[in-house]
Design an enzyme around this catalytic site. Structure first.
Site, PDB file in Angstrom:
ATOM      1  CB  VAL A 165       9.376  -8.324  -5.836  1.00 14.72           C
ATOM      2  CG1 VAL A 165       9.507  -9.445  -4.815  1.00 14.72           C
ATOM      3  CG2 VAL A 165      10.698  -8.135  -6.592  1.00 14.72           C
TER       4      VAL A 165
ATOM      5  CG  ASP B  82      11.051   7.123   2.025  1.00 12.70           C
ATOM      6  OD1 ASP B  82      10.808   7.160   3.251  1.00 12.70           O
ATOM      7  OD2 ASP B  82      10.183   7.327   1.149  1.00 12.70           O
TER       8      ASP B  82
ATOM      9  CG  ASN C 179       9.607   3.197   0.725  1.00 13.59           C
ATOM     10  OD1 ASN C 179       8.609   3.282   0.019  1.00 13.59           O
ATOM     11  ND2 ASN C 179      10.210   4.261   1.227  1.00 13.59           N
TER      12      ASN C 179
ATOM     13  CG  ASP D  46      10.747   5.586  -2.704  1.00  9.35           C
ATOM     14  OD1 ASP D  46      11.574   6.320  -3.299  1.00  9.35           O
ATOM     15  OD2 ASP D  46       9.654   5.995  -2.307  1.00  9.35           O
TER      16      ASP D  46
ATOM     17  CD  GLU E 172      11.423   9.897  -4.788  1.00 10.39           C
ATOM     18  OE1 GLU E 172      11.330   9.927  -6.029  1.00 10.39           O
ATOM     19  OE2 GLU E 172      10.508  10.216  -4.045  1.00 10.39           O
TER      20      GLU E 172
END
Length: 364
Positions: A124, A233, A238, A251, A253
């Site tokens: 993006v 996060d 991010n 992000d 994770e």
């Protein structure tokens, strides 16, 4: 901003990765080529990102970002990189919320093609608040923005958290429940304690981190903390913005089931981390941006859930960040980039603010 070069994050050869990626892509999409393969300068310290375009008459995506599990030979930040879990999280959030989640096109569970599992998603276009040098420093687009523009970005970003927490049905996020006994908060803290033990295995332990864990027990919320899907996060670094509006949330994770305040505490503290460093290096920073009181008030207005026990949750965020910082520092020691100091607490960049939180003086 640092006393050592940017830490080494991989032992992989980018050119070799590009060749292997083209071979993999050709098998998935006959005749396709991966072109313009690059490793962004802003690549994180955990999972790796590759950017590339697909050359094909009818590509399902034209511009792509590939998230690759961390190089297992590069002293990884986390013990496990579950790309299936990340892929499933992004698809769940995309399906059940109106958050701008990049389309995930392919998941590769076999480590053979690139040396570790990965997934490919749309890239993006937009801009991201920088981490190095951080957006609180002069000389970047967010610092140069007007107060009104930053207020708009802040409100829109808190809105992402509010909608994420409210819109994902809990039963569809149960795969993110952490193991162990007790409620979601207890499991989350227990998992962080286990992570800390992994980080310091065979290495000096951090008295400050252990004091912070003890302080958490003293501040433990008395109010019920029902879980929601946490981004993990949750910070503006991010998010991809078009102007000052979010157009991609990245992000996942660290996603997990946890109280709302875990995400909120992380958002509050990760900004304070950059702001405190900026002030320590002689600049004013952005003291009126992402303030704790404004984040709490905006979130309460959007959700009807006034955040509670935020001294606990901001301390918890600072503690979690300290464990990550300690792991990154020990990786620098491992690669000979820094020497092991007599006091391991000095390896934690924000040891001063964490100590103030433990002592109860930080928010004075």
């Amino acid at each position: 901003m640092a006393t050592a070069p940017r830490p080494r994050t991989t032992t992989r050869d980018p050119e070799e990765l590009a060749h292997r990626l083209t071979a993999w892509l050709g098998a998935r999409l006959p005749g396709a080529k991966a072109v313009g393969v690059t490793v962004p300068a802003s690549n994180g310290l955990s999972s790796e990102t590759l950017l590339f375009d697909i050359e094909h008459p009818e590509p399902p995506l034209r511009s792509c970002a590939l998230r690759l599990a961390a190089d297992p030979s590069a002293y990884t930040v986390f013990p496990v990189y579950d790309m299936v879990r990340q892929y499933r999280t992004m698809n769940t959030v995309a399906r059940r919320t109106d958050l701008p989640i990049p389309k995930v096109q392919w998941l590769e569970e076999d480590p053979g093609p690139l040396g570790a599992p990965f997934f490919v998603m749309e890239r993006v276009e937009g801009r991201v608040p920088p981490d190095v040098m951080p957006y609180t420093y002069e000389g970047n687009w967010l610092h140069a923005a007007s107060d009104t523009e930053r207020e708009h970005l802040e409100a829109a970003t808190v809105g992402l958290l509010a909608r994420l927490h409210d819109q994902v049905p809990l039963e569809e996020a149960e795969f993110l429940a952490l193991p162990g006994g007790g409620d979601a908060l207890r499991r989350h803290v227990t998992a962080q304690s286990a992570y800390y033990d992994w980080v310091v295995a065979g290495l000096p332990r951090s008295p400050l981190i252990e004091q912070a864990f003890d302080r958490l027990e003293e501040l433990w919320p008395r109010e019920s903390c029902p879980p929601v899907l946490n981004w993990g996060d949750a910070r503006i670094g991010n998010v991809v913005y078009d102007g000052f509006d979010p157009v991609a949330v990245l992000d996942w994770e660290m996603a997990a089931l946890a109280p709302r305040e875990v995400d909120l505490g992380w958002t509050v503290y990760l900004h304070r981390f950059f702001q405190d460093l900026t002030v320590a290096f002689g600049q004013r920073g952005l003291p009126d941006f992402l303030r704790r009181d404004r984040i709490e008030a905006r979130y309460a207005e959007l959700t009807g859930h006034p955040p509670h026990d935020m001294d606990f949750f901001t301390l918890y965020a600072a503690l979690r960040h300290a464990i990550v910082m300690l792991r990154i520092a020990y990786r620098q020691v491992h690669f000979g980039e820094v020497a092991l100091p007599a006091d391991p607490d000095t390896l934690i960049l924000h040891h001063g603010s964490l100590r103030a939180m433990v002592q109860g003086s930080y928010w004075d």
